[in-house]
Design a protein around this motif. Structure first.
Motif, mmCIF file in Angstrom:
data_model
loop_
_atom_site.group_PDB
_atom_site.id
_atom_site.type_symbol
_atom_site.label_atom_id
_atom_site.label_comp_id
_atom_site.label_asym_id
_atom_site.label_seq_id
_atom_site.Cartn_x
_atom_site.Cartn_y
_atom_site.Cartn_z
ATOM 1 N N LEU A 1 -20.997 -46.902 21.864
ATOM 2 C CA LEU A 1 -20.301 -47.450 20.691
ATOM 3 C C LEU A 1 -19.644 -46.326 19.904
ATOM 4 O O LEU A 1 -20.135 -45.194 19.889
ATOM 5 C CB LEU A 1 -21.305 -48.164 19.774
ATOM 6 C CG LEU A 1 -21.986 -49.407 20.328
ATOM 7 C CD1 LEU A 1 -23.169 -49.797 19.440
ATOM 8 C CD2 LEU A 1 -21.004 -50.563 20.409
ATOM 9 N N THR A 2 -18.576 -46.640 19.246
ATOM 10 C CA THR A 2 -17.955 -45.644 18.376
ATOM 11 C C THR A 2 -17.954 -46.178 16.955
ATOM 12 O O THR A 2 -17.698 -47.357 16.717
ATOM 13 C CB THR A 2 -16.496 -45.351 18.786
ATOM 14 O OG1 THR A 2 -15.820 -46.592 18.940
ATOM 15 C CG2 THR A 2 -16.432 -44.557 20.077
ATOM 16 N N LEU A 3 -18.278 -45.285 16.031
ATOM 17 C CA LEU A 3 -18.365 -45.699 14.632
ATOM 18 C C LEU A 3 -16.980 -45.930 14.043
ATOM 19 O O LEU A 3 -16.746 -46.874 13.302
ATOM 20 C CB LEU A 3 -19.107 -44.612 13.842
ATOM 21 C CG LEU A 3 -19.692 -44.988 12.496
ATOM 22 C CD1 LEU A 3 -20.496 -46.274 12.577
ATOM 23 C CD2 LEU A 3 -20.552 -43.858 11.953
ATOM 24 N N TRP A 4 -16.034 -45.047 14.393
ATOM 25 C CA TRP A 4 -14.696 -45.141 13.815
ATOM 26 C C TRP A 4 -13.650 -45.246 14.911
ATOM 27 O O TRP A 4 -13.746 -44.552 15.923
ATOM 28 C CB TRP A 4 -14.411 -43.912 12.952
ATOM 29 C CG TRP A 4 -15.467 -43.711 11.909
ATOM 30 C CD1 TRP A 4 -16.292 -42.637 11.782
ATOM 31 C CD2 TRP A 4 -15.829 -44.618 10.867
ATOM 32 N NE1 TRP A 4 -17.144 -42.822 10.725
ATOM 33 C CE2 TRP A 4 -16.881 -44.028 10.145
ATOM 34 C CE3 TRP A 4 -15.369 -45.876 10.475
ATOM 35 C CZ2 TRP A 4 -17.481 -44.658 9.063
ATOM 36 C CZ3 TRP A 4 -15.964 -46.491 9.390
ATOM 37 C CH2 TRP A 4 -17.005 -45.877 8.703
ATOM 38 N N PRO A 5 -12.635 -46.078 14.716
ATOM 39 C CA PRO A 5 -11.575 -46.198 15.727
ATOM 40 C C PRO A 5 -10.875 -44.857 15.954
ATOM 41 O O PRO A 5 -10.593 -44.125 14.993
ATOM 42 C CB PRO A 5 -10.613 -47.224 15.104
ATOM 43 C CG PRO A 5 -11.373 -47.913 14.026
ATOM 44 C CD PRO A 5 -12.418 -46.961 13.551
ATOM 45 N N ASP A 6 -10.590 -44.560 17.219
ATOM 46 C CA ASP A 6 -9.885 -43.305 17.543
ATOM 47 C C ASP A 6 -8.566 -43.208 16.782
ATOM 48 O O ASP A 6 -8.178 -42.126 16.334
ATOM 49 C CB ASP A 6 -9.613 -43.219 19.050
ATOM 50 C CG ASP A 6 -10.893 -42.966 19.829
ATOM 51 O OD1 ASP A 6 -11.890 -42.556 19.194
ATOM 52 O OD2 ASP A 6 -10.893 -43.186 21.051
ATOM 53 N N ALA A 7 -7.864 -44.343 16.658
ATOM 54 C CA ALA A 7 -6.546 -44.320 16.001
ATOM 55 C C ALA A 7 -6.677 -43.892 14.535
ATOM 56 O O ALA A 7 -5.802 -43.200 13.999
ATOM 57 C CB ALA A 7 -5.888 -45.699 16.087
ATOM 58 N N LEU A 8 -7.779 -44.299 13.896
ATOM 59 C CA LEU A 8 -7.982 -43.920 12.491
ATOM 60 C C LEU A 8 -8.256 -42.420 12.374
ATOM 61 O O LEU A 8 -7.704 -41.741 11.498
ATOM 62 C CB LEU A 8 -9.153 -44.718 11.910
ATOM 63 C CG LEU A 8 -9.477 -44.434 10.442
ATOM 64 C CD1 LEU A 8 -8.316 -44.821 9.534
ATOM 65 C CD2 LEU A 8 -10.749 -45.175 10.018
ATOM 66 N N LEU A 9 -9.102 -41.904 13.262
ATOM 67 C CA LEU A 9 -9.405 -40.468 13.234
ATOM 68 C C LEU A 9 -8.138 -39.658 13.528
ATOM 69 O O LEU A 9 -7.898 -38.620 12.907
ATOM 70 C CB LEU A 9 -10.499 -40.134 14.260
ATOM 71 C CG LEU A 9 -11.861 -40.792 13.977
ATOM 72 C CD1 LEU A 9 -12.850 -40.442 15.089
ATOM 73 C CD2 LEU A 9 -12.413 -40.371 12.634
ATOM 74 N N ALA A 10 -7.326 -40.169 14.473
ATOM 75 C CA ALA A 10 -6.086 -39.455 14.806
ATOM 76 C C ALA A 10 -5.136 -39.464 13.613
ATOM 77 O O ALA A 10 -4.459 -38.466 13.326
ATOM 78 C CB ALA A 10 -5.423 -40.100 16.027
ATOM 79 N N ALA A 11 -5.092 -40.590 12.889
ATOM 80 C CA ALA A 11 -4.211 -40.668 11.713
ATOM 81 C C ALA A 11 -4.678 -39.690 10.634
ATOM 82 O O ALA A 11 -3.858 -39.009 10.000
ATOM 83 C CB ALA A 11 -4.198 -42.104 11.167
ATOM 84 N N ALA A 12 -5.998 -39.604 10.431
ATOM 85 C CA ALA A 12 -6.536 -38.663 9.424
ATOM 86 C C ALA A 12 -6.228 -37.227 9.838
ATOM 87 O O ALA A 12 -5.992 -36.357 8.993
ATOM 88 C CB ALA A 12 -8.032 -38.866 9.262
ATOM 89 N N ASP A 13 -6.204 -37.009 11.152
ATOM 90 C CA ASP A 13 -5.957 -35.659 11.652
ATOM 91 C C ASP A 13 -4.505 -35.224 11.443
ATOM 92 O O ASP A 13 -4.193 -34.034 11.507
ATOM 93 C CB ASP A 13 -6.313 -35.609 13.149
ATOM 94 C CG ASP A 13 -6.558 -34.198 13.619
ATOM 95 O OD1 ASP A 13 -7.139 -33.411 12.846
ATOM 96 O OD2 ASP A 13 -6.154 -33.872 14.754
ATOM 97 N N THR A 14 -3.613 -36.184 11.204
ATOM 98 C CA THR A 14 -2.203 -35.816 10.982
ATOM 99 C C THR A 14 -2.002 -35.243 9.567
ATOM 100 O O THR A 14 -0.954 -34.661 9.288
ATOM 101 C CB THR A 14 -1.252 -37.024 11.137
ATOM 102 O OG1 THR A 14 -1.555 -37.985 10.127
ATOM 103 C CG2 THR A 14 -1.370 -37.659 12.515
#
Ligand code: SF4
Length: 210
Positions: A104-117
């Protein structure tokens, strides 16, 4: 729209996205978002009582109890006597539960990628703003106390002259900046009211080192 309304709108949009992703994942895992959150919490942070789990994931105790009962029926967690209180039970993930939590993942990859921008200074400002909002919600009794730097007895805000790392964590004895403010920390120990208020004034006043 005012700035607070715009901020609330943005947070609500992100919240909707997270919930939609969690329900999409639940089709695969067979777990509701709350069940998945509890299982991940226990797998990552160790055994806990249901009251503590409910507080950590900000749900009511009846909601947490229902999800715990479902996880027990699925063989993903088990109840054992609490070593600190013979009348209480603590929740432990089973081996099957730990394997399920790993998937399971706690946070969607797309959200983490957006924060990383976000640029480092944008991430720092965002974290500081979130810290202030969450602490205010806590003070108003809207959410339980979060295990974050702003409420921690080890937090020493704005004690260093270095603007990149003005804060200090007395637990690890290291300086850090706004970009490293923790909104969840397993080592958190809640500060008493006087200490917490003093730290908060110092954190929000941008005071430099004495
Ligand atoms: S122990 Fe954790 S929550 Fe407390 S000040 Fe250090 S990093 Fe922040």
């Amino acid at each position: 729209m005012t700035a607070p309304t715009n901020i609330a709108t943005g947070l609500a949009r992100i919240g909707s996205f997270i919930r939609a992703e969690q329900w999409r994942d639940s089709d695969v895992s067979g777990l509701t978002p709350t069940q998945a959150q509890i299982l991940i919490h226990l797998a990552q942070r160790g055994p806990a009582r249901v009251t503590a789990v409910a507080e950590e994931i900000a749900v009511t105790q009846p909601t947490a109890s229902d999800s715990v009962a479902a996880l027990v029926r699925k063989g993903l967690i088990e109840k054992r006597p609490d070593p600190d209180d013979a009348r209480a039970v603590s929740l432990h993930p089973t081996r099957k539960g730990k394997r399920a939590a790993d998937a399971l993942t706690l946070w969607p990859d797309a959200l983490l990628a957006a924060a990383d921008t976000l640029a480092p200074e944008e991430q720092a400002a965002f974290l500081k703003g979130l810290t202030k909002m969450i602490r205010t919600l806590q003070s108003d009794g809207a959410i339980p106390v979060q295990r974050m730097c702003a409420t921690c007895s080890f937090f020493r805000p704005n004690v260093h002259a270095d603007p990149a790392k003005p804060h200090h964590c007395a637990f690890v004895d290291a300086a850090f900046g706004d970009a490293s403010l923790r909104l969840y920390c397993g080592d958190h120990v809640e500060a008493d009211t006087e200490e917490g208020d003093r730290n908060w004034r110092r954190f929000t006043s941008h005071a430099s080192a004495e």
